[in-house]
Design a protein around this motif. Structure first.
Motif, PDB file in Angstrom:
ATOM      1  N   ARG A   1      -0.367   1.788  -6.622  1.00 55.85           N
ATOM      2  CA  ARG A   1      -1.307   2.722  -5.992  1.00 55.85           C
ATOM      3  C   ARG A   1      -2.556   1.977  -5.542  1.00 55.85           C
ATOM      4  O   ARG A   1      -3.103   1.166  -6.289  1.00 55.85           O
ATOM      5  CB  ARG A   1      -1.671   3.823  -6.983  1.00 55.85           C
ATOM      6  CG  ARG A   1      -2.420   4.996  -6.380  1.00 55.85           C
ATOM      7  CD  ARG A   1      -2.641   6.037  -7.458  1.00 55.85           C
ATOM      8  NE  ARG A   1      -3.140   7.289  -6.895  1.00 55.85           N
ATOM      9  CZ  ARG A   1      -3.418   8.367  -7.612  1.00 55.85           C
ATOM     10  NH1 ARG A   1      -3.255   8.350  -8.931  1.00 55.85           N
ATOM     11  NH2 ARG A   1      -3.849   9.464  -7.033  1.00 55.85           N
ATOM     12  N   ASP A   2      -3.004   2.253  -4.321  1.00 54.29           N
ATOM     13  CA  ASP A   2      -4.206   1.634  -3.756  1.00 54.29           C
ATOM     14  C   ASP A   2      -5.436   2.360  -4.281  1.00 54.29           C
ATOM     15  O   ASP A   2      -5.633   3.547  -4.009  1.00 54.29           O
ATOM     16  CB  ASP A   2      -4.136   1.729  -2.231  1.00 54.29           C
ATOM     17  CG  ASP A   2      -5.293   1.037  -1.555  1.00 54.29           C
ATOM     18  OD1 ASP A   2      -5.962   0.209  -2.204  1.00 54.29           O
ATOM     19  OD2 ASP A   2      -5.538   1.326  -0.361  1.00 54.29           O
ATOM     20  N   VAL A   3      -6.259   1.660  -5.084  1.00 58.13           N
ATOM     21  CA  VAL A   3      -7.399   2.317  -5.721  1.00 58.13           C
ATOM     22  C   VAL A   3      -8.666   1.482  -5.577  1.00 58.13           C
ATOM     23  O   VAL A   3      -8.621   0.266  -5.366  1.00 58.13           O
ATOM     24  CB  VAL A   3      -7.137   2.586  -7.220  1.00 58.13           C
ATOM     25  CG1 VAL A   3      -6.012   3.596  -7.397  1.00 58.13           C
ATOM     26  CG2 VAL A   3      -6.842   1.291  -7.968  1.00 58.13           C
TER      27      VAL A   3
ATOM     28  N   LEU B   1       0.829  -1.197   0.000  1.00 53.50           N
ATOM     29  CA  LEU B   1       0.000   0.000   0.000  1.00 53.50           C
ATOM     30  C   LEU B   1       0.865   1.249   0.000  1.00 53.50           C
ATOM     31  O   LEU B   1       1.925   1.302   0.619  1.00 53.50           O
ATOM     32  CB  LEU B   1      -0.909   0.012   1.230  1.00 53.50           C
ATOM     33  CG  LEU B   1      -2.017  -1.044   1.244  1.00 53.50           C
ATOM     34  CD1 LEU B   1      -2.792  -0.943   2.538  1.00 53.50           C
ATOM     35  CD2 LEU B   1      -2.941  -0.890   0.059  1.00 53.50           C
ATOM     36  N   ALA B   2       0.386   2.258  -0.697  1.00 44.96           N
ATOM     37  CA  ALA B   2       1.124   3.517  -0.712  1.00 44.96           C
ATOM     38  C   ALA B   2       1.151   4.105   0.688  1.00 44.96           C
ATOM     39  O   ALA B   2       0.186   3.999   1.447  1.00 44.96           O
ATOM     40  CB  ALA B   2       0.455   4.500  -1.675  1.00 44.96           C
TER      41      ALA B   2
ATOM     42  N   LEU C   1      -4.553  -2.819  -6.708  1.00 43.73           N
ATOM     43  CA  LEU C   1      -3.284  -2.095  -6.803  1.00 43.73           C
ATOM     44  C   LEU C   1      -3.004  -1.819  -8.275  1.00 43.73           C
ATOM     45  O   LEU C   1      -2.995  -2.742  -9.095  1.00 43.73           O
ATOM     46  CB  LEU C   1      -2.138  -2.913  -6.214  1.00 43.73           C
ATOM     47  CG  LEU C   1      -1.953  -2.866  -4.698  1.00 43.73           C
ATOM     48  CD1 LEU C   1      -0.846  -3.822  -4.298  1.00 43.73           C
ATOM     49  CD2 LEU C   1      -1.628  -1.452  -4.239  1.00 43.73           C
ATOM     50  N   ARG C   2      -2.799  -0.558  -8.618  1.00 44.99           N
ATOM     51  CA  ARG C   2      -2.437  -0.187  -9.975  1.00 44.99           C
ATOM     52  C   ARG C   2      -1.205   0.701  -9.931  1.00 44.99           C
ATOM     53  O   ARG C   2      -1.260   1.791  -9.370  1.00 44.99           O
ATOM     54  CB  ARG C   2      -3.595   0.534 -10.677  1.00 44.99           C
ATOM     55  CG  ARG C   2      -4.782  -0.354 -10.962  1.00 44.99           C
ATOM     56  CD  ARG C   2      -5.739   0.267 -11.944  1.00 44.99           C
ATOM     57  NE  ARG C   2      -6.819  -0.639 -12.290  1.00 44.99           N
ATOM     58  CZ  ARG C   2      -7.775  -0.378 -13.178  1.00 44.99           C
ATOM     59  NH1 ARG C   2      -7.770   0.795 -13.815  1.00 44.99           N
ATOM     60  NH2 ARG C   2      -8.724  -1.258 -13.426  1.00 44.99           N
TER      61      ARG C   2
ATOM     62  N   VAL D   1     -12.073   4.963 -11.504  1.00 44.25           N
ATOM     63  CA  VAL D   1     -11.031   4.664 -10.527  1.00 44.25           C
ATOM     64  C   VAL D   1     -10.933   5.818  -9.540  1.00 44.25           C
ATOM     65  O   VAL D   1     -10.772   6.977  -9.949  1.00 44.25           O
ATOM     66  CB  VAL D   1      -9.668   4.433 -11.212  1.00 44.25           C
ATOM     67  CG1 VAL D   1      -8.605   4.085 -10.182  1.00 44.25           C
ATOM     68  CG2 VAL D   1      -9.772   3.333 -12.271  1.00 44.25           C
ATOM     69  N   TRP D   2     -11.049   5.486  -8.243  1.00 45.31           N
ATOM     70  CA  TRP D   2     -10.922   6.478  -7.170  1.00 45.31           C
ATOM     71  C   TRP D   2      -9.747   6.116  -6.266  1.00 45.31           C
ATOM     72  O   TRP D   2      -9.367   4.942  -6.179  1.00 45.31           O
ATOM     73  CB  TRP D   2     -12.182   6.527  -6.299  1.00 45.31           C
ATOM     74  CG  TRP D   2     -13.464   6.828  -6.985  1.00 45.31           C
ATOM     75  CD1 TRP D   2     -14.055   8.054  -7.132  1.00 45.31           C
ATOM     76  CD2 TRP D   2     -14.372   5.889  -7.579  1.00 45.31           C
ATOM     77  NE1 TRP D   2     -15.264   7.934  -7.785  1.00 45.31           N
ATOM     78  CE2 TRP D   2     -15.480   6.616  -8.082  1.00 45.31           C
ATOM     79  CE3 TRP D   2     -14.347   4.496  -7.755  1.00 45.31           C
ATOM     80  CZ2 TRP D   2     -16.550   6.008  -8.721  1.00 45.31           C
ATOM     81  CZ3 TRP D   2     -15.416   3.889  -8.401  1.00 45.31           C
ATOM     82  CH2 TRP D   2     -16.492   4.652  -8.873  1.00 45.31           C
ATOM     83  N   GLU D   3      -9.223   7.088  -5.548  1.00 45.53           N
ATOM     84  CA  GLU D   3      -8.281   6.801  -4.487  1.00 45.53           C
ATOM     85  C   GLU D   3      -9.004   5.991  -3.409  1.00 45.53           C
ATOM     86  O   GLU D   3     -10.121   6.328  -3.022  1.00 45.53           O
ATOM     87  CB  GLU D   3      -7.750   8.100  -3.879  1.00 45.53           C
ATOM     88  CG  GLU D   3      -6.975   8.966  -4.854  1.00 45.53           C
ATOM     89  CD  GLU D   3      -6.674  10.331  -4.259  1.00 45.53           C
ATOM     90  OE1 GLU D   3      -5.614  10.887  -4.573  1.00 45.53           O
ATOM     91  OE2 GLU D   3      -7.519  10.840  -3.483  1.00 45.53           O
ATOM     92  N   ALA D   4      -8.353   4.934  -2.916  1.00 44.86           N
ATOM     93  CA  ALA D   4      -8.994   4.052  -1.932  1.00 44.86           C
ATOM     94  C   ALA D   4      -8.783   4.597  -0.525  1.00 44.86           C
ATOM     95  O   ALA D   4      -7.996   4.062   0.265  1.00 44.86           O
ATOM     96  CB  ALA D   4      -8.441   2.638  -2.055  1.00 44.86           C
ATOM     97  N   ARG D   5      -9.493   5.674  -0.234  1.00 44.91           N
ATOM     98  CA  ARG D   5      -9.422   6.283   1.090  1.00 44.91           C
ATOM     99  C   ARG D   5     -10.679   7.116   1.286  1.00 44.91           C
ATOM    100  O   ARG D   5     -11.454   7.328   0.356  1.00 44.91           O
ATOM    101  CB  ARG D   5      -8.178   7.167   1.228  1.00 44.91           C
ATOM    102  CG  ARG D   5      -8.115   8.321   0.235  1.00 44.91           C
ATOM    103  CD  ARG D   5      -6.890   9.183   0.460  1.00 44.91           C
ATOM    104  NE  ARG D   5      -6.794  10.260  -0.516  1.00 44.91           N
ATOM    105  CZ  ARG D   5      -7.412  11.431  -0.421  1.00 44.91           C
ATOM    106  NH1 ARG D   5      -8.224  11.660   0.601  1.00 44.91           N
ATOM    107  NH2 ARG D   5      -7.255  12.360  -1.345  1.00 44.91           N
ATOM    108  N   ALA D   6     -10.875   7.575   2.515  1.00 49.46           N
ATOM    109  CA  ALA D   6     -12.027   8.429   2.789  1.00 49.46           C
ATOM    110  C   ALA D   6     -11.960   9.662   1.898  1.00 49.46           C
ATOM    111  O   ALA D   6     -10.909  10.307   1.793  1.00 49.46           O
ATOM    112  CB  ALA D   6     -12.038   8.836   4.257  1.00 49.46           C
TER     113      ALA D   6
END
Length: 515
Positions: free
Chosen positions: A90-92, A44-45, A86-87, A119-124
């Motif tokens: 990057r965690d997406v 994970l980033a 993971l791309r 594709v979104w960033e995998a975070r809040a």
């Protein structure tokens, strides 16, 4: 001989699967439900932070299928999936969807396909970082790809006439919009956000509102579900979802006649032979005149108050036993007198930008559209005079054809054929190219079907503004003033009128002043 157009058919499907991973769940109850798995922590980033609610909210695992039913007949299917990946290190969060819609329109099979990946960033509150979409079948071929940084997205649009680049500002779509329905159900609150519309290339404001808890019964088991309504800000009809506590969406519906049902993939892809003319018509108790001037009063049942917005043509009042009386008056406009017609040079003064601007569908800035508008208008000095010349040209030069539709005005011009929507969108684009305020209108119109039954059928026409009033003109029927059988239900962005499919009833009609 009118029909809901293939563009409106796609809107029905898109309204029912508005955002990725929202619309359906598989029917298999034993399937385990859990959040998408985390990638290996070492990969994970750095600084990814805590998981967003959208990553932990319960949902079924794997692709989800549902069937799309119009008035009880299956007209399409959709497949949706939401996963964490993971791309490039990057965690997406990745949302994928596919949709197919197929109906019979005037003896022709109309089919549309659409696929999307976001594709979104995998975070809040993770930002939208990339997307791609493909549209094919009736309506034209088109792909859209792009990337986003901060609040700006760069798009590459490829269609039959080539490739172009475009930028959209104010894009604030976050990971929460990947599954706003389930989030609203889990929180029992409202989830709001902005979302990129890849069909119309715009940003739309969407809200998912928890409404209540209610019991449902299925497969011999009764359970309580959360009811969540999804709508774009300004919609008059919302999509309603029933969400189980384990994340299954038990059912969704738009109005009473458009329903999504979770199904196994093989069943979801088995479609009925759907005759959209017969399915969408509103039977009438008698024939109606197609003359101007005339006044017709309809006693309607099933027309929500949100649709009852009076204007210079349409007037509403309460009828007996919960009905609505709609009176439509069709007469020559003030602009029919040359001295009162707004001069073409001042056509756009005080007009809304929305009624003048080019859009991906109404591409009035296309060189071919602009050149033709100027040529056809000739030496017309008045706004209405010029608009009639444009509508007359469209009527005379477009072949009346169903099942051969194009969404974009410039594509309609190249094809030189189409149904009511193609006639309307080209007329509006030509008018806007001259600076004439104009818009498309969606609604119903009188026709007698092949089986001899009198009814109102789904239809589209145009309105132009001159001498302080909106004037309805119908280019496919060649009417300089649309007759009183034209029942307007919405304009331009108000495609939510499809939510009334199968719900409207005409109990009585009274006609005055018709020859």
């Amino acid at each position: 001989m009118t029909t809901p157009t293939s563009a409106r058919l796609a809107l029905v499907a898109l309204c029912c699967s508005t955002s990725l991973a929202l619309a359906a769940c598989p029917e298999q109850r034993p399937q385990p439900v859990k959040a998408p798995p985390r990638p290996p922590q070492a990969a994970l980033a750095a600084g990814s932070g805590d998981l967003a609610d959208v990553l932990t909210v319960p949902r079924p695992v794997g692709p989800e299928w549902f069937g799309l039913y119009l008035v009880g007949q299956k007209a399409g299917w959709s497949k949706v999936e939401l996963s964490r990946e993971l791309r490039d290190g990057r965690d997406v969060l990745v949302g994928r969807s596919e949709m197919l819609l197929r109906v019979n329109v005037g003896g022709n099979t109309v089919e549309r396909r659409q696929s999307e990946e976001r594709v979104w960033e995998a975070r809040a509150a993770g930002r939208l970082v990339g997307f791609k979409a493909a549209f094919s079948g009736d309506g034209g071929e088109r792909t859209v790809t792009g990337t986003c940084a901060k609040d700006r997205c760069k798009l590459i649009v490829t269609a039959a006439d080539g490739t172009r680049e475009q930028e959209l500002e104010g894009v604030a779509e976050t990971a929460e919009m990947a599954d706003g329905v389930r989030l609203a159900a889990a929180r029992r609150s409202t989830v709001r956000g902005k979302q990129l519309d890849l069909l119309k290339l715009r940003v739309r404001e969407v809200q998912h509102v928890f409404v209540r808890r209610e019991p449902v019964a299925g497969a011999g088991v009764q359970e309580e579900v959360s009811v969540v309504e999804e709508s774009e800000i300004g919609d008059r009809v919302a999509i309603q979802y029933k969400v189980a506590d384990d994340g299954r969406i038990v059912e969704w519906h738009l109005g009473d006649a458009i329903v999504g049902r979770p199904e196994p993939s093989d069943r979801a892809q088995r479609l009925d032979e759907v005759d959209l003319f017969a399915l969408g018509r509103v039977p009438l108790p008698r024939p109606l005149p197609r003359t101007v001037p005339s006044t017709i009063t309809y006693r309607l049942r099933g027309l929500p108050a949100a649709f009852q917005k009076a204007d210079q043509r349409q007037r509403y009042e309460r009828g007996p036993e919960g009905t609505t009386l709609l009176t439509i008056t069709a007469k020559p406009p003030a602009a029919a007198e040359p001295a009162r017609d707004t001069p073409l040079a001042r056509a756009g003064e005080g007009a809304s930008r929305d009624d003048l601007a080019a859009t991906p569908q109404v591409d009035s800035d296309a060189p071919a559209i602009a050149a033709l508008a100027k040529q056809v208008a000739g030496d017309a000095r008045g706004t209405y005079e010029a608009a009639l010349a444009l509508a007359r040209w469209v009527n005379e030069h477009l072949e009346k054809a169903y099942g051969a539709s194009n969404d974009r005005a410039s594509d309609v011009l190249a094809a030189r054929k189409g149904d009511c929507t193609e006639h309307a969108v080209l007329t509006v684009a030509l008018a806007r190219a001259l600076g004439i305020p104009s818009r498309q209108v969606y609604g119903l119109v009188y026709a007698r079907y092949a089986d001899g039954k009198d009814a109102l059928y789904w239809h589209a026409w145009a309105e132009v503004r001159s001498a302080g009033e909106w004037i309805a003109i119908d280019p496919i029927f060649g009417q300089p003033v649309a007759d009183a059988t034209h029942v307007a239900l919405g304009t331009d962005k108000q495609e939510d009128a499809v939510g009334l499919l199968g719900a409207l009833k005409v109990e009585k009609v009274d006609v005055k002043g018709a020859k």
